[in-house]
Design a protein around this motif. Structure first.
Motif, PDB file in Angstrom:
ATOM      1  N   GLU A  36       2.703  -0.832   0.426  1.00 62.53           N
ATOM      2  CA  GLU A  36       2.563  -1.520   1.719  1.00 62.53           C
ATOM      3  C   GLU A  36       3.811  -2.345   2.041  1.00 62.53           C
ATOM      4  O   GLU A  36       4.221  -2.439   3.204  1.00 62.53           O
ATOM      5  N   ARG A  37       4.428  -2.902   1.033  1.00 63.46           N
ATOM      6  CA  ARG A  37       5.615  -3.732   1.239  1.00 63.46           C
ATOM      7  C   ARG A  37       6.799  -2.934   1.769  1.00 63.46           C
ATOM      8  O   ARG A  37       7.705  -3.500   2.381  1.00 63.46           O
ATOM      9  N   GLN A  38       6.797  -1.626   1.599  1.00 63.44           N
ATOM     10  CA  GLN A  38       7.930  -0.806   2.041  1.00 63.44           C
ATOM     11  C   GLN A  38       7.922  -0.539   3.550  1.00 63.44           C
ATOM     12  O   GLN A  38       8.931  -0.123   4.111  1.00 63.44           O
ATOM     13  N   LYS A  39       6.793  -0.756   4.229  1.00 66.52           N
ATOM     14  CA  LYS A  39       6.668  -0.543   5.671  1.00 66.52           C
ATOM     15  C   LYS A  39       6.987   0.901   6.077  1.00 66.52           C
ATOM     16  O   LYS A  39       7.476   1.171   7.177  1.00 66.52           O
ATOM     17  N   VAL A  40       6.720   1.841   5.198  1.00 66.31           N
ATOM     18  CA  VAL A  40       6.977   3.257   5.461  1.00 66.31           C
ATOM     19  C   VAL A  40       5.682   4.056   5.466  1.00 66.31           C
ATOM     20  O   VAL A  40       5.492   4.953   6.283  1.00 66.31           O
ATOM     21  N   PHE A  41       4.765   3.704   4.572  1.00 68.08           N
ATOM     22  CA  PHE A  41       3.532   4.464   4.425  1.00 68.08           C
ATOM     23  C   PHE A  41       2.477   3.980   5.429  1.00 68.08           C
ATOM     24  O   PHE A  41       2.294   2.776   5.614  1.00 68.08           O
TER      25      PHE A  41
END
Length: 399
Positions: A320-325
């Motif tokens: 979730e922290r990557q803001k990609v998935f």
């Protein structure tokens, strides 16, 4: 035995670098983890790399058939060497693939394990070799091969759907090129000749006649160049570099970009499900899933997430922290962590994205077809106006 350069956080919480000899990257990871290290990165030393990835990997269709046939024979009690010997003579494989299987048989006879011989060829994806390695370690090679076959059959089905969806637009494009060629090379020269040689065409008519003249005078050279371009383009887009180019081109068109993003999520979640079910360790699962997605954004995000997970962060929080998935992927990963059924949950998410990809393909085709028809109709209308304009100009010059 190849060497691996690693960077870890030791038991005292300090960063440490070094080199380790191991049969594979998975074995190196297991050795470092058993020492209590948190692995930040690990790469095979270039000077001792035993294998290199081929520029032309094995086709997913052949790998799908190969794994399915091999799983059937192994589950029936046939020895792996004998099963491979049989598959190396099957005519439905290409000559290149049969030679690869023959080399695998020779390596096994020389004392290598099946997974090591697959890695040595350099044509099989890390996903395939790691699943085989996990199956060998757990004594469930037939089950691992079944999962590989299911995975690649899904990939082949998706590829066939894309090809089927694009067949009509490509046919329309070829049809348009054929019409333009007939008008330029047969109709226009006869039309100009019917009004004598004193008329000097201008504008689009002049450009078309110039192209006609170039093709008439240099057609052998142009034909050779065209054939070379088609063959070169075919092999280039089959290579790893061609996949990167296709990825970058797809980013420029919003519908294709959205389709590729959903396809990447489908591959990522399905690969995660297959690897987790086969007992592969989590960092390797995420790394391979990121590679199979063929999306640079996903691969970079997975790399960052692995660092957080090794530092004690939960999988869903790291993703979730990557803001990609997408939120659905993060939420379902959280459910899988809580229930201990991450493989089953990821498989359901993969099926969901598979349906999304199918619907997106249908919408894309329904959008492409009228655009192609409008383009072809507009181009033919432009040619008609150009020809009529030339006819009127020739009539005035004769008058």
């Amino acid at each position: 035995m190849p060497d691996f350069r690693y960077e870890v956080i030791n038991t005292k919480g300090k960063s440490e670098k070094g080199k380790l000899a191991a049969n594979s990257k998975l074995e190196a990871l297991q050795i470092l983890s058993s020492r209590g290290y948190i692995v930040s990165s690990i790469k095979q030393s270039a000077s001792h790399a035993s294998t290199r990835a081929s520029m032309f990997p094995a086709s997913q269709k052949e790998v799908s058939i190969f794994s399915r046939q091999l799983a059937t024979m192994v589950s029936s009690g046939v020895r792996i060497r004998d099963a491979l010997q049989v598959l190396s003579t099957q005519v439905f494989f290409s000559r290149r693939f049969r030679k690869i299987v023959t080399r695998v048989v020779l390596d096994i006879e020389g004392g290598m394990s099946f997974s090591e011989s697959l890695e040595k060829t350099g044509v099989f994806e890390p996903l395939f070799t790691n699943l085989v390695k996990a199956g060998e370690a757990g004594g469930v090679l037939d089950e691992s091969l079944e999962r590989v076959a299911d995975f690649y059959e899904g990939m082949v089905e998706l590829q066939n759907q894309v090809k089927s969806a694009m067949s009509y637009p490509l046919f329309m494009m070829v049809f348009a090129v054929g019409i333009v060629g007939m008008i330029s090379f047969f109709i226009l020269p006869n039309l100009i000749g019917a009004f004598g040689g004193n008329f000097q065409p201008e504008g689009a008519m002049a450009i078309l006649l110039s192209m006609n003249s170039i093709l008439e005078n240099h057609w052998p050279l142009l034909l050779v160049m065209l054939v070379g371009l088609l063959i070169g383009g075919y092999f280039f887009f089959k290579s790893r570099y061609g996949n990167v180019v296709k990825e970058n081109i797809g980013k420029l068109i919003p519908p294709i970009r959205n389709l590729r993003n959903m396809t990447a999520m489908e591959r990522f979640t399905r690969t995660t499900a297959v690897l987790v079910a086969s007992g592969v360790d989590l960092p390797t699962v995420l790394e391979l899933a990121g590679e199979v997605s063929q999306s640079p954004r996903v691969m970079k995000a997975v790399g960052n997430a692995i660092i957080g997970i090794k530092g004690g962060e939960s999988i869903n929080a790291a993703l979730e922290r990557q803001k990609v998935f997408p939120p659905i992927v993060v939420s379902m990963v959280a459910v899988g962590e809580e229930t201990g059924k991450l493989d089953e949950v990821m498989l359901k998410v993969a099926d969901f994205y598979h349906m999304q990809v199918q619907n997106a393909l249908k919408k894309l085709v329904s959008l492409v077809e009228p655009i192609m028809i409008l383009f072809i109709g507009g181009f033919i209308g432009f040619l008609a106006i150009t020809i009529y304009g030339a006819v009127f100009a020739m009539e005035q010059s004769i008058g």
